[in-house]
Design a protein around this motif. Structure first.
Motif, PDB file in Angstrom:
ATOM      1  N   VAL A  38     -34.068  14.159  20.233  1.00  9.81           N
ATOM      2  CA  VAL A  38     -33.129  13.033  20.312  1.00  9.81           C
ATOM      3  C   VAL A  38     -32.017  13.207  19.273  1.00  9.81           C
ATOM      4  CG1 VAL A  38     -32.885  10.553  19.915  1.00  9.81           C
ATOM      5  CG2 VAL A  38     -34.801  11.416  21.272  1.00  9.81           C
TER       6      VAL A  38
ATOM      7  N   PRO B  99     -32.098  10.212  28.805  1.00  8.98           N
ATOM      8  CA  PRO B  99     -30.652  10.342  28.543  1.00  8.98           C
ATOM      9  C   PRO B  99     -30.346  10.618  27.072  1.00  8.98           C
ATOM     10  CG  PRO B  99     -31.246   8.085  29.160  1.00  8.98           C
ATOM     11  CD  PRO B  99     -32.444   8.953  29.437  1.00  8.98           C
ATOM     12  N   ARG B 100     -31.242  10.224  26.164  1.00  4.87           N
ATOM     13  CA  ARG B 100     -30.927  10.435  24.756  1.00  4.87           C
ATOM     14  C   ARG B 100     -31.321  11.827  24.264  1.00  4.87           C
ATOM     15  NH1 ARG B 100     -34.263   6.554  21.918  1.00  4.87           N
ATOM     16  NH2 ARG B 100     -35.672   7.319  23.488  1.00  4.87           N
TER      17      ARG B 100
ATOM     18  N   HIS C  80     -30.985  15.486  23.958  1.00  2.00           N
ATOM     19  CA  HIS C  80     -29.816  16.329  24.142  1.00  2.00           C
ATOM     20  C   HIS C  80     -30.002  17.272  25.298  1.00  2.00           C
ATOM     21  CE1 HIS C  80     -27.248  15.534  20.596  1.00  2.00           C
ATOM     22  NE2 HIS C  80     -28.310  14.833  20.325  1.00  2.00           N
TER      23      HIS C  80
END
Lengths: 74, 546
Positions: free
Chosen positions: B110, B528-529, B531
């Protein structure tokens, strides 16, 4: 390092009662009184040696079991 | 002494295999090809996208080093049952870290952490604590790299190759392809290394016992040899079962080593290179295959005792190479020696990458150049990896190799001191950052003092003679019961950190900011967080131009 921006919906915990099974393969190999003996032998191996190699099987089965039981669905 | 003129076949096989993997090391830059290697996620972590198989070979190649393969049987050869601690150690470690490593993976992905010190920096908001963790990591890793050279030297000695030039050539090649390809090089070479090791050991544990007359004969001969009196201590050399005095040492050494293993920066590097949480969990279940292998390797020590192997000079690490040399045909001995030699390259490469990443992220970027771009970070890391390897070679060339062995012993104790901030830090922020720094220092001082008091009667040295600390030194008991130094040192660390945390809180000393959030510790690939790297790895189907 970028700050997280969005929240999401997936589970927010790893907790599961099944995780406690992992204690078994951690504790058993540390109990020398269980295996610090020569008899019974197996294929010429003293108990001390073959039993500790057998603990590997306990370790693998436990981690595999816990992995399967706690796998996230979807 | 072995003569080089008797070993041309072995040496040829060794050189051919060595050159083959060196070629692979250079080609690796194009394997799973990224658009650019000029980013630490690429050069230092192989694209953070390794699946279960690659991770299994990489971690196996990383954790079970050439030095392990020669030193563990040497310990069994010298002391008996005590040396078998490597088996419980590598059984318990995986269930111990099963849940911890996935948390580290998630929070690192993250936030884009590359090193354990990156995590500590964000978690406790303390550059000083992060610096301590980074320095501990670098100091613990350096002698470990030097020891890989000791592993290569043991097989060269068994072939009658003398002088330091071969080591320098080998490490120069290693340094060049690590510089060129980063973590992809050891990841690709690990396939060859691990395959060779499995092949050699499976053949060895079938062929050698047949030649020696069976396992019962081997254990019988070992028991007899170990019961001989050691002239230096007046005690038996060892025993094939544990004694009343070394059982606690056996347990604490296995437990302490297991706590330490995944605190080492090179272990964390391989873990962070995995593509998702399940890759790590599957590997925790599959890696004990190597522990089984290690158990068999340990027993080579007894085979050497039963076969009457004599180490070359006083170097106990040569018993396995000598055992192979006297029991295998020349060409297969060459394969076995290549397995050990290549076995040194994989961990040496990963360790130098890990140490370089620590320097770049937690010293260079933190203190020297805050606005460093990813390209500059990658550049600094690549150059640092070269410096680290030159340092390792210099250690072996200019210092007694025994010094590296001592340092590595100390290194294990040092890296354990990062347990409260890195491993416990993944679960709790209860500890105060100042208390964690103090605990680390206290544990370090206590550990060094204990190591200093330990003599080694076999070498006639008064200090740093091993890691078995006599409890009678503390006045607690007058028996000869011994405990692993690292275990006691980390207890000191925890007690100091806990007491000071209470004191600092009571005094109202402000705590650092936590840049992580609870949900960061559970994020998985696809989140989504987390990378998404396809734009730099060029791996994803929906590939966007960089």
């Amino acid at each position: 390092m970028s700050a997280p921006e969005r929240e999401r919906s997936t589970p927010v915990t790893d907790r599961s009662p099944w995780n406690w099974l992992l204690v078994v393969p951690i504790v058993v190999p540390l109990c020398t009184f269980i295996y610090n003996r020569g008899e019974p032998t197996l294929f010429g191996f003293p108990f001390f040696y073959w039993s500790q190699l057998a603990f590997i099987v306990i370790g693998v089965s436990t981690t595999t079991l816990v992995y399967q039981l706690t796998k996230r669905r979807g | 002494m072995p003569q080089l003129s008797d070993h041309y076949v072995q040496l040829s096989v060794f050189v051919v295999l060595f050159l083959l993997v060196s070629g692979m090391g250079f080609v690796a830059a194009r394997w799973r090809r990224p658009d650019t290697l000029e980013h630490l996620d690429e050069w230092g972590l192989g694209g953070r996208n390794f699946g279960s198989w690659i991770t299994w070979f990489l971690l196996g190649g990383d954790l079970y080093t050439a030095y392990t393969f020669v030193a563990v049987p040497a310990l069994v050869f010298g002391a008996g049952a005590m040396g078998f601690f490597a088996v419980p150690y590598t059984v318990i470690v995986y269930p111990m870290v099963f849940l911890v490593l996935v948390r580290l993976w998630s929070v690192s992905h993250v936030h884009g952490f590359v090193t354990p010190a990156d995590f500590v920096r964000a978690r406790f908001g303390s550059p000083t604590l992060a610096l301590s963790v980074a320095l501990a990591g670098i100091v613990a890793t350096m002698p470990y790299i030097a020891l890989q050279l000791v592993g290569i030297e043991s097989v060269l000695k068994a072939m009658g190759v003398t002088g330091h030039l071969p080591i320098i050539v080998a490490f120069t090649i290693l340094a060049l392809y690590t510089y060129n390809s980063g973590l992809r090089a050891p990841a690709l070479i690990a396939f060859v290394k691990d395959t060779l090791i499995y092949l050699v050991i499976i053949v060895a544990v079938i062929v050698i016992p047949v030649k020696l007359g069976g396992w019962d004969v081997i254990f019988g001969a070992a028991e007899k040899a170990l019961s001989a009196t050691n002239p230096n201590t007046g005690q038996p050399r060892g025993s094939i079962l544990l004694t009343a005095n070394n059982q606690l040492q056996y347990v604490t050494l296995a437990f302490g080593s297991a706590l330490a293993l995944f605190l080492y920066p090179h272990s964390i590097t391989s873990v962070l290179a995995a593509k998702d949480r399940n890759t790590i969990k599957r590997n925790m279940a599959a890696l004990p295959a190597y522990s089984f292998l290690l158990g068999l390797i340990a027993l080579l020590g007894y085979m050497a005792l039963a076969a009457g192997v004599k180490p070359i000079g006083a170097d106990g690490n040569t018993i396995v190479p000598v055992l192979f040399d006297t029991h295998f045909p020349a060409w297969f001995t060459g394969v076995a020696f290549a397995a050990i030699g290549i076995g040194a390259l994989v961990p040496a490469a990963i360790m130098s990458i890990a140490a370089a990443n620590l320097f770049t992220r937690n010293i260079y970027k933190e203190y020297l150049r805050r606005d460093a771009t990813p390209q500059q970070e990658a550049k600094v890391s690549k150059i640092t990896s070269l410096v680290v390897k030159v340092g390792a070679v210099a250690c072996i060339l200019f210092l007694d190799p025994q010094f590296s062995i001592d340092l590595q012993l100390i290194g294990g104790v040092i890296i354990l001191q990062t347990l409260p901030s890195v491993a416990l830090g993944l679960y709790t922020r209860w500890f105060h950052r100042g208390a964690l720094v103090a605990g680390l220092v206290a544990g370090l001082v206590a550990g060094l003092w204990m190591l200093y008091t330990i003599p080694n009667p076999n070498t006639g040295r008064a200090h740093f003679g091993g890691s078995a600390f006599k409890l009678s030194e503390l006045g607690l008991t007058d028996s000869a019961v011994t405990v692993y130094v690292g275990f006691l040192a980390v207890l000191v660390n925890l007690v100091v950190a806990a007491l000071l945390t209470l004191a600092l809180r009571a005094a109202g000393i402000p705590d650092g900011e936590d840049a992580t959030r609870r949900s960061d510790y559970f994020a998985d690939a696809g989140d989504p967080r987390v990378h998404d790297l396809p734009e730099i790895t060029g791996e994803a189907p929906a590939r966007s131009p960089a």
